[in-house]
Design a protein around this motif. Structure first.
Motif, PDB file in Angstrom:
ATOM      1  N   LYS A  56       0.801  -1.220   0.000  1.00 39.61           N
ATOM      2  CA  LYS A  56       0.000   0.000   0.000  1.00 39.61           C
ATOM      3  C   LYS A  56       0.835   1.271   0.000  1.00 39.61           C
ATOM      4  N   VAL A  57       2.044   1.222   0.581  1.00 43.48           N
ATOM      5  CA  VAL A  57       2.826   2.448   0.770  1.00 43.48           C
ATOM      6  C   VAL A  57       4.215   2.287   0.169  1.00 43.48           C
ATOM      7  N   SER A  58       4.572   3.177  -0.742  1.00 46.24           N
ATOM      8  CA  SER A  58       5.920   3.215  -1.324  1.00 46.24           C
ATOM      9  C   SER A  58       6.787   4.158  -0.498  1.00 46.24           C
ATOM     10  N   ILE A  59       7.982   3.707  -0.127  1.00 41.74           N
ATOM     11  CA  ILE A  59       8.893   4.548   0.642  1.00 41.74           C
ATOM     12  C   ILE A  59       9.355   5.739  -0.191  1.00 41.74           C
ATOM     13  N   ASP A  60       9.547   5.536  -1.496  1.00 44.19           N
ATOM     14  CA  ASP A  60       9.911   6.662  -2.372  1.00 44.19           C
ATOM     15  C   ASP A  60       8.822   7.733  -2.347  1.00 44.19           C
ATOM     16  N   TRP A  61       7.573   7.290  -2.400  1.00 41.19           N
ATOM     17  CA  TRP A  61       6.451   8.245  -2.345  1.00 41.19           C
ATOM     18  C   TRP A  61       6.445   8.984  -1.020  1.00 41.19           C
ATOM     19  N   LEU A  62       6.699   8.246   0.073  1.00 44.73           N
ATOM     20  CA  LEU A  62       6.688   8.867   1.397  1.00 44.73           C
ATOM     21  C   LEU A  62       7.792   9.912   1.523  1.00 44.73           C
ATOM     22  N   GLN A  63       8.989   9.606   0.993  1.00 44.48           N
ATOM     23  CA  GLN A  63      10.083  10.584   1.030  1.00 44.48           C
ATOM     24  C   GLN A  63       9.711  11.849   0.244  1.00 44.48           C
ATOM     25  N   GLU A  64       9.106  11.650  -0.916  1.00 42.60           N
ATOM     26  CA  GLU A  64       8.711  12.802  -1.741  1.00 42.60           C
ATOM     27  C   GLU A  64       7.659  13.666  -1.034  1.00 42.60           C
ATOM     28  N   LYS A  65       6.700  13.027  -0.347  1.00 40.58           N
ATOM     29  CA  LYS A  65       5.680  13.772   0.365  1.00 40.58           C
ATOM     30  C   LYS A  65       6.295  14.613   1.491  1.00 40.58           C
ATOM     31  N   ILE A  66       7.265  14.036   2.203  1.00 43.63           N
ATOM     32  CA  ILE A  66       7.909  14.783   3.287  1.00 43.63           C
ATOM     33  C   ILE A  66       8.702  15.960   2.725  1.00 43.63           C
ATOM     34  N   GLU A  67       9.391  15.751   1.594  1.00 42.36           N
ATOM     35  CA  GLU A  67      10.212  16.809   1.006  1.00 42.36           C
ATOM     36  C   GLU A  67       9.368  17.949   0.431  1.00 42.36           C
ATOM     37  N   GLU A  68       8.044  17.745   0.328  1.00 41.38           N
ATOM     38  CA  GLU A  68       7.164  18.821  -0.125  1.00 41.38           C
ATOM     39  C   GLU A  68       7.055  19.946   0.906  1.00 41.38           C
ATOM     40  N   PHE A  69       7.429  19.655   2.179  1.00 39.57           N
ATOM     41  CA  PHE A  69       7.432  20.697   3.201  1.00 39.57           C
ATOM     42  C   PHE A  69       8.747  21.478   3.064  1.00 39.57           C
ATOM     43  N   GLN A  70       8.865  22.232   1.989  1.00 37.49           N
ATOM     44  CA  GLN A  70      10.123  22.862   1.607  1.00 37.49           C
ATOM     45  C   GLN A  70      10.589  23.941   2.579  1.00 37.49           C
ATOM     46  N   ASP A  71       9.684  24.499   3.369  1.00 39.62           N
ATOM     47  CA  ASP A  71      10.084  25.531   4.321  1.00 39.62           C
ATOM     48  C   ASP A  71      10.886  24.947   5.478  1.00 39.62           C
ATOM     49  N   TYR A  72      10.760  23.633   5.686  1.00 38.73           N
ATOM     50  CA  TYR A  72      11.427  22.989   6.817  1.00 38.73           C
ATOM     51  C   TYR A  72      12.440  21.925   6.380  1.00 38.73           C
ATOM     52  N   VAL A  73      12.111  21.176   5.330  1.00 38.11           N
ATOM     53  CA  VAL A  73      12.860  19.967   4.981  1.00 38.11           C
ATOM     54  C   VAL A  73      13.830  20.223   3.831  1.00 38.11           C
ATOM     55  N   GLN A  74      15.096  19.859   4.078  1.00 33.67           N
ATOM     56  CA  GLN A  74      16.095  19.924   3.016  1.00 33.67           C
ATOM     57  C   GLN A  74      16.164  18.593   2.267  1.00 33.67           C
ATOM     58  N   SER A  75      16.171  17.472   3.023  1.00 32.83           N
ATOM     59  CA  SER A  75      16.246  16.155   2.384  1.00 32.83           C
ATOM     60  C   SER A  75      15.757  15.091   3.355  1.00 32.83           C
ATOM     61  N   VAL A  76      15.460  13.902   2.800  1.00 32.26           N
ATOM     62  CA  VAL A  76      15.013  12.764   3.598  1.00 32.26           C
ATOM     63  C   VAL A  76      15.808  11.533   3.188  1.00 32.26           C
ATOM     64  N   ASP A  77      16.399  10.844   4.165  1.00 36.83           N
ATOM     65  CA  ASP A  77      17.168   9.629   3.905  1.00 36.83           C
ATOM     66  C   ASP A  77      16.611   8.480   4.731  1.00 36.83           C
ATOM     67  N   ILE A  78      16.865   7.257   4.262  1.00 34.36           N
ATOM     68  CA  ILE A  78      16.468   6.055   5.019  1.00 34.36           C
ATOM     69  C   ILE A  78      17.619   5.672   5.920  1.00 34.36           C
ATOM     70  N   ALA A  79      17.389   5.737   7.256  1.00 38.13           N
ATOM     71  CA  ALA A  79      18.427   5.381   8.212  1.00 38.13           C
ATOM     72  C   ALA A  79      18.424   3.891   8.515  1.00 38.13           C
ATOM     73  N   ALA A  80      17.257   3.253   8.478  1.00 38.77           N
ATOM     74  CA  ALA A  80      17.155   1.822   8.729  1.00 38.77           C
ATOM     75  C   ALA A  80      15.886   1.298   8.071  1.00 38.77           C
ATOM     76  N   PHE A  81      15.954   0.049   7.601  1.00 40.12           N
ATOM     77  CA  PHE A  81      14.816  -0.560   6.892  1.00 40.12           C
ATOM     78  C   PHE A  81      14.812  -2.048   7.231  1.00 40.12           C
ATOM     79  N   GLN A  82      13.661  -2.536   7.697  1.00 43.36           N
ATOM     80  CA  GLN A  82      13.593  -3.949   8.054  1.00 43.36           C
ATOM     81  C   GLN A  82      12.208  -4.510   7.784  1.00 43.36           C
ATOM     82  N   LYS A  83      12.157  -5.677   7.152  1.00 41.45           N
ATOM     83  CA  LYS A  83      10.885  -6.377   6.948  1.00 41.45           C
ATOM     84  C   LYS A  83      10.422  -6.948   8.285  1.00 41.45           C
ATOM     85  N   ILE A  84       9.123  -6.886   8.533  1.00 39.60           N
ATOM     86  CA  ILE A  84       8.580  -7.431   9.784  1.00 39.60           C
ATOM     87  C   ILE A  84       7.379  -8.322   9.494  1.00 39.60           C
TER      88      ILE A  84
END
Length: 224
Positions: A196-224
Protein backbone atom coordinates in the motif's frame (compact mmCIF):
# COMPACT_ATOMS: atom_id res chain seq x y z
CA UNK A 1 8.42 -19.06 30.42
CA UNK A 2 9.64 -16.09 28.36
CA UNK A 3 13.33 -15.77 27.53
CA UNK A 4 14.62 -17.33 30.72
CA UNK A 5 17.85 -15.98 32.25
CA UNK A 6 18.99 -13.18 29.92
CA UNK A 7 22.40 -13.19 31.57
CA UNK A 8 22.98 -16.71 30.25
CA UNK A 9 23.82 -17.76 26.69
CA UNK A 10 20.60 -19.78 26.47
CA UNK A 11 18.54 -16.73 27.46
CA UNK A 12 20.24 -14.52 24.86
CA UNK A 13 19.72 -17.25 22.23
CA UNK A 14 16.00 -17.35 23.09
CA UNK A 15 15.86 -13.55 22.69
CA UNK A 16 17.75 -13.77 19.36
CA UNK A 17 15.35 -16.42 18.02
CA UNK A 18 12.37 -14.33 19.14
CA UNK A 19 13.68 -11.24 17.32
CA UNK A 20 14.57 -12.99 14.05
CA UNK A 21 11.29 -11.74 12.51
CA UNK A 22 10.43 -8.90 14.89
CA UNK A 23 11.69 -5.32 15.30
CA UNK A 24 10.53 -4.89 18.89
CA UNK A 25 9.58 -7.00 21.91
CA UNK A 26 5.92 -6.00 21.50
CA UNK A 27 4.13 -4.27 18.61
CA UNK A 28 5.61 -2.13 15.87
CA UNK A 29 7.29 0.66 17.85
CA UNK A 30 9.52 0.92 20.95
CA UNK A 31 7.66 0.36 24.22
CA UNK A 32 8.31 -0.26 27.90
CA UNK A 33 8.65 -3.95 27.00
CA UNK A 34 11.87 -3.05 25.14
CA UNK A 35 13.05 -0.96 28.10
CA UNK A 36 12.53 -3.83 30.60
CA UNK A 37 14.34 -6.42 28.44
CA UNK A 38 17.12 -3.93 27.56
CA UNK A 39 17.75 -3.07 31.24
CA UNK A 40 17.73 -6.76 32.20
CA UNK A 41 20.22 -7.64 29.46
CA UNK A 42 22.66 -4.86 30.59
CA UNK A 43 25.37 -5.71 28.00
CA UNK A 44 25.24 -5.99 24.18
CA UNK A 45 24.70 -9.55 22.90
CA UNK A 46 27.60 -11.26 21.13
CA UNK A 47 27.92 -10.97 17.35
CA UNK A 48 26.82 -14.61 17.12
CA UNK A 49 23.32 -13.38 18.05
CA UNK A 50 22.79 -10.83 15.21
CA UNK A 51 19.04 -10.28 15.69
CA UNK A 52 19.39 -9.55 19.41
CA UNK A 53 22.43 -7.33 18.76
CA UNK A 54 20.60 -5.34 16.07
CA UNK A 55 17.66 -4.78 18.43
CA UNK A 56 19.94 -3.87 21.36
CA UNK A 57 21.84 -1.23 19.34
CA UNK A 58 18.58 0.27 18.07
CA UNK A 59 17.09 0.58 21.57
CA UNK A 60 20.40 1.90 22.94
CA UNK A 61 20.31 4.73 20.39
CA UNK A 62 17.34 6.27 22.24
CA UNK A 63 19.42 6.87 25.37
CA UNK A 64 17.43 8.37 28.24
CA UNK A 65 14.30 8.59 26.06
CA UNK A 66 13.67 4.91 26.81
CA UNK A 67 11.89 5.94 30.01
CA UNK A 68 9.34 7.80 27.88
CA UNK A 69 8.42 4.81 25.70
CA UNK A 70 4.68 4.02 25.76
CA UNK A 71 3.26 0.96 27.45
CA UNK A 72 3.28 -0.64 30.88
CA UNK A 73 6.38 -1.95 32.63
CA UNK A 74 6.02 -5.63 33.47
CA UNK A 75 8.32 -8.28 34.84
CA UNK A 76 10.73 -9.52 32.18
CA UNK A 77 9.25 -13.02 32.47
CA UNK A 78 6.04 -11.68 30.87
CA UNK A 79 7.80 -11.17 27.53
CA UNK A 80 8.91 -13.66 24.91
CA UNK A 81 6.00 -16.03 25.41
CA UNK A 82 4.58 -17.77 22.36
CA UNK A 83 1.09 -19.04 21.81
CA UNK A 84 0.50 -22.60 23.00
CA UNK A 85 -1.06 -24.46 20.11
CA UNK A 86 -0.65 -27.99 21.46
CA UNK A 87 -4.39 -28.33 21.92
CA UNK A 88 -5.31 -27.00 18.49
CA UNK A 89 -6.94 -29.25 15.92
CA UNK A 90 -5.82 -28.02 12.49
CA UNK A 91 -7.54 -30.84 10.64
CA UNK A 92 -10.99 -29.92 11.93
CA UNK A 93 -12.90 -27.57 9.58
CA UNK A 94 -14.21 -24.39 11.23
CA UNK A 95 -17.72 -24.55 12.58
CA UNK A 96 -20.33 -23.12 10.23
CA UNK A 97 -23.85 -23.73 9.04
CA UNK A 98 -22.90 -27.25 7.91
CA UNK A 99 -22.46 -28.58 11.49
CA UNK A 100 -25.79 -30.37 11.37
CA UNK A 101 -24.57 -32.58 8.49
CA UNK A 102 -22.40 -35.55 9.39
CA UNK A 103 -20.05 -35.73 6.42
CA UNK A 104 -18.14 -38.68 7.83
CA UNK A 105 -20.82 -41.04 9.01
CA UNK A 106 -20.42 -44.82 9.10
CA UNK A 107 -20.31 -46.72 5.81
CA UNK A 108 -23.58 -48.44 6.64
CA UNK A 109 -25.43 -45.09 6.60
CA UNK A 110 -23.90 -43.62 3.44
CA UNK A 111 -25.87 -43.91 0.28
CA UNK A 112 -25.12 -42.46 -3.11
CA UNK A 113 -26.89 -39.13 -2.45
CA UNK A 114 -25.18 -38.63 0.92
CA UNK A 115 -21.77 -39.36 -0.61
CA UNK A 116 -22.40 -36.81 -3.35
CA UNK A 117 -23.40 -34.19 -0.75
CA UNK A 118 -20.29 -34.97 1.28
CA UNK A 119 -18.02 -34.40 -1.70
CA UNK A 120 -19.74 -31.12 -2.53
CA UNK A 121 -19.30 -29.88 1.04
CA UNK A 122 -15.65 -30.88 1.09
CA UNK A 123 -15.08 -29.05 -2.19
CA UNK A 124 -16.74 -25.90 -0.81
CA UNK A 125 -14.61 -26.06 2.33
CA UNK A 126 -11.38 -26.45 0.36
CA UNK A 127 -12.30 -23.48 -1.87
CA UNK A 128 -13.06 -21.34 1.17
CA UNK A 129 -9.78 -22.37 2.79
CA UNK A 130 -7.76 -21.61 -0.37
CA UNK A 131 -9.17 -18.06 -0.51
CA UNK A 132 -8.05 -17.23 3.03
CA UNK A 133 -5.72 -14.19 2.79
CA UNK A 134 -2.07 -14.68 3.67
CA UNK A 135 -0.05 -12.56 6.11
CA UNK A 136 0.32 -8.86 5.29
CA UNK A 137 3.90 -7.90 4.39
CA UNK A 138 5.09 -4.91 6.43
CA UNK A 139 8.32 -2.97 6.88
CA UNK A 140 9.70 -0.93 9.76
CA UNK A 141 11.50 2.17 8.46
CA UNK A 142 13.60 4.80 10.26
CA UNK A 143 13.78 8.09 8.32
CA UNK A 144 16.32 10.89 8.75
CA UNK A 145 14.62 14.24 7.98
CA UNK A 146 17.22 17.01 7.64
CA UNK A 147 16.41 20.74 8.06
CA UNK A 148 17.91 23.69 6.21
CA UNK A 149 19.70 25.21 9.19
CA UNK A 150 19.78 25.53 12.99
CA UNK A 151 16.90 28.04 12.92
CA UNK A 152 14.39 25.53 11.53
CA UNK A 153 11.47 24.88 13.90
CA UNK A 154 11.97 21.13 14.44
CA UNK A 155 8.72 20.71 16.41
CA UNK A 156 6.79 22.19 13.51
CA UNK A 157 8.73 19.96 11.09
CA UNK A 158 7.70 16.82 12.99
CA UNK A 159 4.11 18.08 13.18
CA UNK A 160 4.04 18.50 9.39
CA UNK A 161 5.56 15.06 8.77
CA UNK A 162 2.91 13.39 10.93
CA UNK A 163 0.13 15.05 8.92
CA UNK A 164 0.95 12.61 6.10
CA UNK A 165 -1.71 9.91 6.43
CA UNK A 166 -2.73 7.00 4.24
CA UNK A 167 -3.99 3.46 4.54
CA UNK A 168 -1.10 1.19 5.56
CA UNK A 169 1.04 3.91 7.23
CA UNK A 170 1.58 4.17 11.00
CA UNK A 171 3.95 6.73 12.55
CA UNK A 172 6.00 5.74 15.58
CA UNK A 173 8.53 7.34 17.92
CA UNK A 174 10.71 10.29 16.90
CA UNK A 175 13.79 12.04 18.28
CA UNK A 176 16.25 14.81 17.39
CA UNK A 177 19.81 13.72 16.56
CA UNK A 178 22.73 16.21 16.42
CA UNK A 179 24.38 16.72 13.02
CA UNK A 180 26.90 19.58 13.14
CA UNK A 181 27.17 23.29 13.95
CA UNK A 182 24.15 23.14 16.22
CA UNK A 183 21.95 21.60 13.54
CA UNK A 184 19.81 18.59 14.47
CA UNK A 185 17.94 16.15 12.25
CA UNK A 186 14.57 14.55 12.94
CA UNK A 187 14.77 10.74 13.16
CA UNK A 188 11.29 9.22 12.98
CA UNK A 189 10.01 5.62 12.84
CA UNK A 190 7.13 4.41 10.71
CA UNK A 191 5.59 1.03 9.84
CA UNK A 192 4.19 0.56 6.33
CA UNK A 193 2.27 -2.15 4.52
CA UNK A 194 4.49 -2.91 1.53
CA UNK A 195 1.66 -3.29 -0.99
CA UNK A 196 0.00 0.00 0.00
CA UNK A 197 2.83 2.45 0.77
CA UNK A 198 5.92 3.21 -1.32
CA UNK A 199 8.89 4.55 0.64
CA UNK A 200 9.91 6.66 -2.37
CA UNK A 201 6.45 8.25 -2.35
CA UNK A 202 6.69 8.87 1.40
CA UNK A 203 10.08 10.58 1.03
CA UNK A 204 8.71 12.80 -1.74
CA UNK A 205 5.68 13.77 0.37
CA UNK A 206 7.91 14.78 3.29
CA UNK A 207 10.21 16.81 1.01
CA UNK A 208 7.16 18.82 -0.12
CA UNK A 209 7.43 20.70 3.20
CA UNK A 210 10.12 22.86 1.61
CA UNK A 211 10.08 25.53 4.32
CA UNK A 212 11.43 22.99 6.82
CA UNK A 213 12.86 19.97 4.98
CA UNK A 214 16.09 19.92 3.02
CA UNK A 215 16.25 16.15 2.38
CA UNK A 216 15.01 12.76 3.60
CA UNK A 217 17.17 9.63 3.91
CA UNK A 218 16.47 6.06 5.02
CA UNK A 219 18.43 5.38 8.21
CA UNK A 220 17.16 1.82 8.73
CA UNK A 221 14.82 -0.56 6.89
CA UNK A 222 13.59 -3.95 8.05
CA UNK A 223 10.88 -6.38 6.95
CA UNK A 224 8.58 -7.43 9.78
Amino acid sequence: MGFGDLKSESGVKALNDYLCDRSYIEGYQPSQADTVVFDTLKNPPAASFPHALRWYNHIASYGGERSNFPGEKKDVSAFGKTENISDSKPNKPPADDDDDIDLFGSDDEIDEEAEKLKQERLKQYQEKKSKKPGPIAKSSVVLDVKPWDDETDMAEMEKNVRTIECDGLVWGAAKLVPLAYGIKKLQIVCVVEDEKVSIDWLQEKIEEFQDYVQSVDIAAFQKI
